[in-house]
Design a protein around this motif. Structure first.
Motif, mmCIF file in Angstrom:
data_model
loop_
_atom_site.group_PDB
_atom_site.id
_atom_site.type_symbol
_atom_site.label_atom_id
_atom_site.label_comp_id
_atom_site.label_asym_id
_atom_site.label_seq_id
_atom_site.Cartn_x
_atom_site.Cartn_y
_atom_site.Cartn_z
ATOM 1 N N GLY A 62 3.822 39.185 32.221
ATOM 2 C CA GLY A 62 4.072 38.399 33.429
ATOM 3 C C GLY A 62 2.841 37.602 33.782
ATOM 4 O O GLY A 62 2.266 36.901 32.947
ATOM 5 N N GLU A 63 2.380 37.733 35.017
ATOM 6 C CA GLU A 63 1.202 36.999 35.466
ATOM 7 C C GLU A 63 -0.089 37.800 35.264
ATOM 8 O O GLU A 63 -1.172 37.344 35.636
ATOM 9 N N TYR A 64 0.032 38.985 34.683
ATOM 10 C CA TYR A 64 -1.135 39.852 34.519
ATOM 11 C C TYR A 64 -1.647 39.840 33.083
ATOM 12 O O TYR A 64 -0.875 39.675 32.141
ATOM 13 N N GLU A 65 -2.963 40.033 32.976
ATOM 14 C CA GLU A 65 -3.580 40.193 31.666
ATOM 15 C C GLU A 65 -4.124 41.616 31.543
ATOM 16 O O GLU A 65 -4.881 42.080 32.399
ATOM 17 N N PHE A 66 -3.701 42.300 30.476
ATOM 18 C CA PHE A 66 -4.119 43.678 30.243
ATOM 19 C C PHE A 66 -4.912 43.770 28.939
ATOM 20 O O PHE A 66 -4.696 42.973 28.014
ATOM 21 N N GLU A 67 -5.760 44.782 28.867
ATOM 22 C CA GLU A 67 -6.488 45.055 27.627
ATOM 23 C C GLU A 67 -5.751 46.162 26.879
ATOM 24 O O GLU A 67 -5.387 47.192 27.471
ATOM 25 N N PHE A 68 -5.461 45.917 25.624
ATOM 26 C CA PHE A 68 -4.645 46.839 24.842
ATOM 27 C C PHE A 68 -5.485 48.028 24.351
ATOM 28 O O PHE A 68 -6.570 47.852 23.794
ATOM 29 N N PHE A 69 -4.944 49.254 24.562
ATOM 30 C CA PHE A 69 -5.517 50.480 24.008
ATOM 31 C C PHE A 69 -4.376 51.327 23.465
ATOM 32 O O PHE A 69 -3.337 51.455 24.113
ATOM 33 N N GLU A 70 -4.549 51.890 22.292
ATOM 34 C CA GLU A 70 -3.507 52.760 21.725
ATOM 35 C C GLU A 70 -3.494 54.086 22.451
ATOM 36 O O GLU A 70 -4.513 54.588 22.874
#
Length: 422
Positions: free
Chosen positions: A414-422
């Motif tokens: 959506g309008e958010y940016e997240f940092e990917f972690f397994e």
């Protein structure tokens, strides 16, 4: 004014949001969650009404919105459902999707109702999210958005009998004689600028609906004159009365006129050539009509029923109506085919989650994701945990890994940016 096509925008109501609330009774110091569910958004419904014969109501107003559902309340009170909006249309209306022009619904019967845009489901209140390990959920579910759609309403008259023929041959006069319809009549071409409907009563319990189809001339199927606008109204009739002027008053050959009109019908739609026709040889009261009538009988008498008469004197008009009614009983046209479509498209309900990679970046979107974001309180641990659980449960993380997502890369949800972690 006769309006037989209209383009309108529809929007169903949004579902109400669930409430975040707590019990505050005097003797309940450890009161639990008590937020109620939101109400359902109103649907947009299209319904047929036999009392309507035009789409005039949609000429000026082009946007229609159903009511939103009420948000949930404290003390486990549910929000009220939004009111549906019901749009009334004449029987015989097609509903097309404006983007594809495909037919969604074919409204053939009276009081037929279809839901074109579905209202959003109401969100669940925080009381619904209480578990043995989550005693005080500080989040609730947002309501679903209502569906939006741009549609085209297209009316095809449901008449038992259609009057066809060149302009000025007497169709409008015939209609005015046999029904209570009051079409505009004058001695010039294209007097009739819209189809006129009337009811012919033969006897008690014996009647039929007749329509004057205007504007048919040579080249009508290709847009010349007005015929291309009205040829569609011929499709659903059971029988055609082909009115010919045998007086020769306009220096026309009735046999040639017959073939020219039929050629236009077939060019518009091949199946119109299969419709049963009764020929009414009009204006026999005019001197000199006998020769043209004889020629007409020689050419077409063995293929078609020809009734000679006069609208001016009403000679054989009653005979024409009785014969038309008799032949109608032999024709099965009530379960008609919608000629100009091969199939009726299903209403597509947008659902699900879309996970994709574009220019090296990862994106997650879709109605469910939008709702999940609106339901999440990112400052609350339980809410954030619920958000992550839903992503894993719906295999979003798994799909991101398949696309090559790795620790530290950005994922846009959506309008958010997240940092990917397994």
């Amino acid at each position: 004014m006769f309006i037989d096509i209209a383009k309108i925008k529809l929007k169903a109501g949004k579902g109400g949001d669930g409430a975040v609330a707590w019990r505050r009774e005097k003797f309940e110091p450890a009161g639990g969650p008590a937020g109620g569910d939101g109400g359902r958004g109103g649907n947009v419904i299209v319904m047929t009404d036999s009392g309507l014969h035009t789409l005039m109501d949609f000429r000026y107003k082009r946007e229609y919105k159903a009511e939103n559902g009420q948000n949930g309340m404290s003390k486990l009170k549910f929000g009220k459902d939004g009111e549906d909006i019901v749009l009334k249309v004449p029987v015989g209306t097609l509903i097309r999707d404006a983007s594809t022009n495909g037919v969604i619904y074919d409204l053939k019967e009276n009081d037929m109702a279809v839901t074109v845009c579905k209202g959003g489901r109401g969100g669940m209140g925080n009381a619904r999210f209480k578990t043995s390990t989550r005693q005080a959920p500080a989040f609730a579910q947002a309501g679903n958005m209502g569906e939006e759609r741009e549609i085209i309403l297209e009316l095809k008259l449901l008449a038992d009998v259609g009057l066809v023929g060149f302009p000025n041959v007497g169709k409008s006069t015939l209609l005015s004689i046999v029904t209570s319809a009051t079409p505009k009549i004058a001695n010039y071409h294209f007097t009739t600028l819209s189809p006129n409907l009337g009811v012919v009563k033969i006897d008690e319990g014996e009647s039929f609906v007749i329509a004057d189809i205007p504007g048919l001339i040579e080249g009508a199927s290709e847009g010349i004159g007005l015929g291309d606008e009205f040829l569609k109204h011929v499709e659903r009739t059971g029988i055609l009365i082909h009115v010919l002027d045998v007086s020769g008053s306009e220096y026309r050959d009735p046999v040639e006129d017959f073939y020219k009109i039929n050629e236009e019908l077939v060019r518009y739609n091949e199946k119109l050539g299969e419709k049963k026709q009764i020929i009414f040889a009009n204006k026999t009261d005019v001197p000199g009509a006998e020769e043209n009538l004889e020629k007409l009988r020689e050419e077409l008498g063995d293929k078609y029923e020809i009734i000679a008469g006069s609208c001016a004197t009403t000679e054989n008009v009653d005979k024409l109506m009785k014969e038309t009614y008799r032949q109608l009983q032999e024709v099965d046209y009530t379960d008609y085919e919608t000629y100009d479509i091969e199939h009726v498209e299903e209403v597509k309900r947008e659902e699900g989650i879309r996970v994709f990679k574009e220019q090296g970046e990862y994106f997650v979107e879709g109605p469910y994701i939008d709702k999940l974001l609106r339901s999440t309180n990112f400052d609350d641990y339980d809410s954030l945990k619920y958000f992550q659980e839903n992503l894993r449960k719906n295999k979003v993380v798994e799909k991101l890994e398949e696309l090559g997502a790795h620790d530290g890369c950005s994922v846009f949800i959506g309008e958010y940016e997240f940092e990917f972690f397994e």
